[in-house]
Design a protein around this motif. Structure first.
Motif, PDB file in Angstrom:
ATOM      1  N   ASP A  95     -27.440  81.590-111.652  1.00 34.37           N
ATOM      2  CA  ASP A  95     -28.323  82.372-111.347  1.00 34.37           C
ATOM      3  C   ASP A  95     -29.631  81.945-111.866  1.00 34.37           C
ATOM      4  O   ASP A  95     -30.096  82.223-113.042  1.00 34.37           O
TER       5      ASP A  95
ATOM      6  N   SER B 255     -32.607  83.212-111.283  1.00 33.25           N
ATOM      7  CA  SER B 255     -33.492  84.300-111.488  1.00 33.25           C
ATOM      8  C   SER B 255     -33.431  85.001-112.823  1.00 33.25           C
ATOM      9  O   SER B 255     -34.091  85.811-113.331  1.00 33.25           O
TER      10      SER B 255
ATOM     11  N   CYS C  81     -41.776  75.954-111.148  1.00 32.20           N
ATOM     12  CA  CYS C  81     -40.348  76.870-110.972  1.00 32.20           C
ATOM     13  C   CYS C  81     -40.483  78.192-111.038  1.00 32.20           C
ATOM     14  O   CYS C  81     -39.746  79.109-110.275  1.00 32.20           O
ATOM     15  N   LEU C  82     -41.423  78.610-112.038  1.00 32.19           N
ATOM     16  CA  LEU C  82     -41.602  80.264-111.787  1.00 32.19           C
ATOM     17  C   LEU C  82     -42.328  80.748-110.478  1.00 32.19           C
ATOM     18  O   LEU C  82     -41.712  81.808-109.952  1.00 32.19           O
ATOM     19  N   ALA C  83     -43.149  79.785-109.931  1.00 36.85           N
ATOM     20  CA  ALA C  83     -43.508  80.092-108.776  1.00 36.85           C
ATOM     21  C   ALA C  83     -42.478  80.546-107.644  1.00 36.85           C
ATOM     22  O   ALA C  83     -42.353  81.011-106.647  1.00 36.85           O
ATOM     23  N   GLN C  84     -41.334  79.631-107.708  1.00 39.64           N
ATOM     24  CA  GLN C  84     -40.136  79.638-106.770  1.00 39.64           C
ATOM     25  C   GLN C  84     -39.190  80.697-107.306  1.00 39.64           C
ATOM     26  O   GLN C  84     -38.095  80.796-106.738  1.00 39.64           O
ATOM     27  N   GLY C  85     -39.541  81.591-108.377  1.00 37.89           N
ATOM     28  CA  GLY C  85     -38.627  82.431-108.746  1.00 37.89           C
ATOM     29  C   GLY C  85     -37.693  82.077-109.529  1.00 37.89           C
ATOM     30  O   GLY C  85     -36.793  82.831-109.910  1.00 37.89           O
ATOM     31  N   LYS C  86     -37.555  80.984-110.334  1.00 30.91           N
ATOM     32  CA  LYS C  86     -36.818  80.547-111.401  1.00 30.91           C
ATOM     33  C   LYS C  86     -37.166  80.912-112.555  1.00 30.91           C
ATOM     34  O   LYS C  86     -38.139  80.290-113.116  1.00 30.91           O
ATOM     35  N   GLU C  87     -36.311  81.892-113.468  1.00 31.54           N
ATOM     36  CA  GLU C  87     -36.836  82.200-114.535  1.00 31.54           C
ATOM     37  C   GLU C  87     -36.044  81.104-115.699  1.00 31.54           C
ATOM     38  O   GLU C  87     -36.471  81.242-116.883  1.00 31.54           O
TER      39      GLU C  87
ATOM     40  N   ARG D 228     -39.947  80.612-118.993  1.00 32.43           N
ATOM     41  CA  ARG D 228     -41.267  81.133-119.731  1.00 32.43           C
ATOM     42  C   ARG D 228     -41.173  80.794-121.225  1.00 32.43           C
ATOM     43  O   ARG D 228     -42.168  80.675-121.947  1.00 32.43           O
TER      44      ARG D 228
END
Length: 99
Positions: A71, A73, A53-59, A18
């Protein structure tokens, strides 16, 4: 949060997805990633990848290969104990032992 070990702890760097989307300029995004054939991505392609990446939950993303326990997330690297010999070998303050 994991405390420091008596020997030392190594933490691997990670990138906030982000934060990169919010703060990076087109110039900074251009070439941020490479395709399998070695071609550098455009700024638009980098932005698309980060949204994916965000759509896959990768922060967060690791700089380099993901380490054990990384991690995606948001926690990033959990920290890894560093053996004392390695800590002393890297330290400029390591005492010399007379021979």
């Amino acid at each position: 949060m994991k405390g420091f070990s008596p020997n030392g702890t190594t933490y691997h760097l990670h990138l906030s997805v982000r934060g990169a989307l919010r703060d990076f300029t087109k110039r900074q995004l251009k070439g941020m990633f490479r395709f399998e054939d070695g071609r550098e991505c455009t700024a638009h392609e980098a932005r698309e990848h980060l949204y994916g990446c965000l759509a896959q939950g990768k922060e967060v993303l690791p700089f380099g290969p993901a380490c054990d326990g990384f991690d995606f997330s948001g926690g990033g690297c959990p920290g890894h104990d560093t053996p004392l010999a390695e800590v002393l070998g890297q330290s400029q303050m390591a005492p010399e032992i007379p021979g």
